[in-house]
Design an enzyme around this catalytic site. Structure first.
Site, PDB file in Angstrom:
ATOM      1  N   GLY A  11      -3.580  39.291  50.225  1.00 53.75           N
ATOM      2  CA  GLY A  11      -2.600  38.406  49.592  1.00 53.75           C
ATOM      3  C   GLY A  11      -1.734  37.659  50.582  1.00 53.75           C
ATOM      4  O   GLY A  11      -0.511  37.816  50.589  1.00 53.75           O
ATOM      5  N   VAL A  59      -8.628  41.625  44.705  1.00 47.75           N
ATOM      6  CA  VAL A  59      -8.645  43.080  44.895  1.00 47.75           C
ATOM      7  C   VAL A  59      -9.000  43.840  43.628  1.00 47.75           C
ATOM      8  O   VAL A  59      -9.296  45.046  43.692  1.00 47.75           O
ATOM      9  CB  VAL A  59      -7.303  43.595  45.458  1.00 47.75           C
ATOM     10  CG1 VAL A  59      -7.040  43.017  46.841  1.00 47.75           C
ATOM     11  CG2 VAL A  59      -6.150  43.321  44.508  1.00 47.75           C
ATOM     12  N   ASN A  85      -0.844  44.332  50.575  1.00 43.30           N
ATOM     13  CA  ASN A  85       0.287  43.521  50.111  1.00 43.30           C
ATOM     14  C   ASN A  85       0.039  42.887  48.745  1.00 43.30           C
ATOM     15  O   ASN A  85       0.982  42.633  48.005  1.00 43.30           O
ATOM     16  CB  ASN A  85       0.561  42.421  51.137  1.00 43.30           C
ATOM     17  CG  ASN A  85       1.486  41.351  50.589  1.00 43.30           C
ATOM     18  OD1 ASN A  85       2.687  41.553  50.451  1.00 43.30           O
ATOM     19  ND2 ASN A  85       0.932  40.191  50.257  1.00 43.30           N
ATOM     20  N   SER A 137       7.922  49.084  46.891  1.00 42.80           N
ATOM     21  CA  SER A 137       9.151  48.444  46.428  1.00 42.80           C
ATOM     22  C   SER A 137      10.229  49.509  46.322  1.00 42.80           C
ATOM     23  O   SER A 137       9.913  50.700  46.171  1.00 42.80           O
ATOM     24  CB  SER A 137       8.928  47.813  45.051  1.00 42.80           C
ATOM     25  OG  SER A 137      10.149  47.422  44.449  1.00 42.80           O
ATOM     26  N   TYR A 150       5.977  47.848  36.273  1.00 39.35           N
ATOM     27  CA  TYR A 150       6.037  47.580  37.710  1.00 39.35           C
ATOM     28  C   TYR A 150       6.478  48.832  38.473  1.00 39.35           C
ATOM     29  O   TYR A 150       5.823  49.231  39.449  1.00 39.35           O
ATOM     30  CB  TYR A 150       7.003  46.436  37.990  1.00 39.35           C
ATOM     31  CG  TYR A 150       7.166  46.110  39.450  1.00 39.35           C
ATOM     32  CD1 TYR A 150       6.164  45.458  40.152  1.00 39.35           C
ATOM     33  CD2 TYR A 150       8.325  46.456  40.144  1.00 39.35           C
ATOM     34  CE1 TYR A 150       6.299  45.168  41.499  1.00 39.35           C
ATOM     35  CE2 TYR A 150       8.473  46.166  41.487  1.00 39.35           C
ATOM     36  CZ  TYR A 150       7.464  45.527  42.160  1.00 39.35           C
ATOM     37  OH  TYR A 150       7.613  45.242  43.502  1.00 39.35           O
ATOM     38  N   CYS A 151       7.563  49.449  38.026  1.00 37.03           N
ATOM     39  CA  CYS A 151       8.039  50.662  38.699  1.00 37.03           C
ATOM     40  C   CYS A 151       6.977  51.752  38.650  1.00 37.03           C
ATOM     41  O   CYS A 151       6.760  52.464  39.636  1.00 37.03           O
ATOM     42  CB  CYS A 151       9.333  51.165  38.054  1.00 37.03           C
ATOM     43  SG  CYS A 151      10.797  50.162  38.432  1.00 37.03           S
TER      44      CYS A 151
END
Length: 277
Positions: A11, A59, A85, A137, A150-151
């Protein structure tokens, strides 16, 4: 870095991937970057002809990953550092967000990264050398309403990376999870997938969060190029950390989380140990 290295970064068209590729090339290193289109190949390779090489790779196409890695090793030389990434953010209240969006989030942020690791590891293991950086993150440590998927993906990648680090430590391979806070990338802009709102009960909690995130996009405290330089310093470290936070906001929020967790553990300690014996 003190010696020239060969980096494979997924990425590299934008965000941390682009910043890291540019800083690595400026420092004299070789970079193979994955991009999503043929059009992006020429733009990336123009950054440093001969030292910047692009490969088209999604990916989530896990079947295609191993042949691409084999080709890089055979044609361009040993991969010293893999940087996972490629990824994106999903924003949406959990009850409102379809399961398909959770699957897609994990396909990119977790399964794609693991497939890259599995493709690179045999070569690193044979050489008894290598370093894997997973860009996670602060959302892999702390949580906020509206980014559950996301988390979840970043918590998963943090755990996978920590276990992997223990499995390969005696094989000369190092693993670092790099957890940025808020940086001036397009994470909260065009790279963010947002689920439409539908349940009014969440308006008071979530609408201000969504609005604030959109307002500060591009104005965050963190500088991606400084983050890239920090990553290069970790790659060059003789004993790199298993986890590296980037940004004062990430440090503050994770410390607050650890303090709250310790308080909760103490509060419920008697009940916790009551199950022994």
């Amino acid at each position: 870095m003190s010696t020239s290295k060969h980096l494979l970064i997924t990425g590299v068209s934008s965000g941390f991937g682009r910043a890291l590729a540019q800083e690595a090339l400026a420092a004299g290193h070789r970079v193979v970057g994955t991009v999503r289109s043929v059009q992006a190949v020429e733009a990336f390779e123009a950054l440093a002809p001969g030292r910047a090489v692009a490969r088209v790779l999604d990916v989530t196409d896990t079947v295609a990953i191993a042949p691409v890695v084999e080709g890089i090793e055979a044609e361009l030389g040993a991969i010293d550092v893999l940087v996972n990434n490629a990824g994106y953010g999903h924003e949406g209240v959990l009850e409102e967000s379809p399961l398909e969006e959770l699957r897609r989030q994990f396909e990119v942020n977790v399964f794609g990264a693991v497939a890259m690791i599995q493709a690179v590891l045999p070569h690193m293991r044979a050489r008894r050398a290598g370093h894997i950086l997973n860009i996670t993150s602060m959302g892999g440590f702390i949580t906020l309403p509206g980014i559950a998927y996301y988390c979840g993906s970043k918590f998963a990648l943090e755990g996978i990376g920590e276990v992997l680090g223990k499995e390969v430590a005696d094989l000369g391979i190092r693993v670092t999870s790099v957890a940025p806070g808020s940086f001036r990338t397009d994470w909260a802009g065009r790279s963010m997938v947002r689920t439409p709102r539908s349940i009014g009960d969440y308006d008071a909690l979530f609408d201000p969060i969504r609005q604030r995130r959109q307002e500060v996009s591009g104005k965050q405290l963190g500088d991606p190029r400084k983050a890239a330089r920090a990553m290069l310093a970790v790659i060059d470290a003789p004993a790199p950390p298993a986890h590296l936070l980037l940004g004062s906001d990430a440090l503050r929020l994770v410390r607050e989380k650890l303090k709250a967790l310790e308080a909760e553990l103490a509060q419920w300690e008697a009940l916790t140990v009551s199950t022994d014996g």
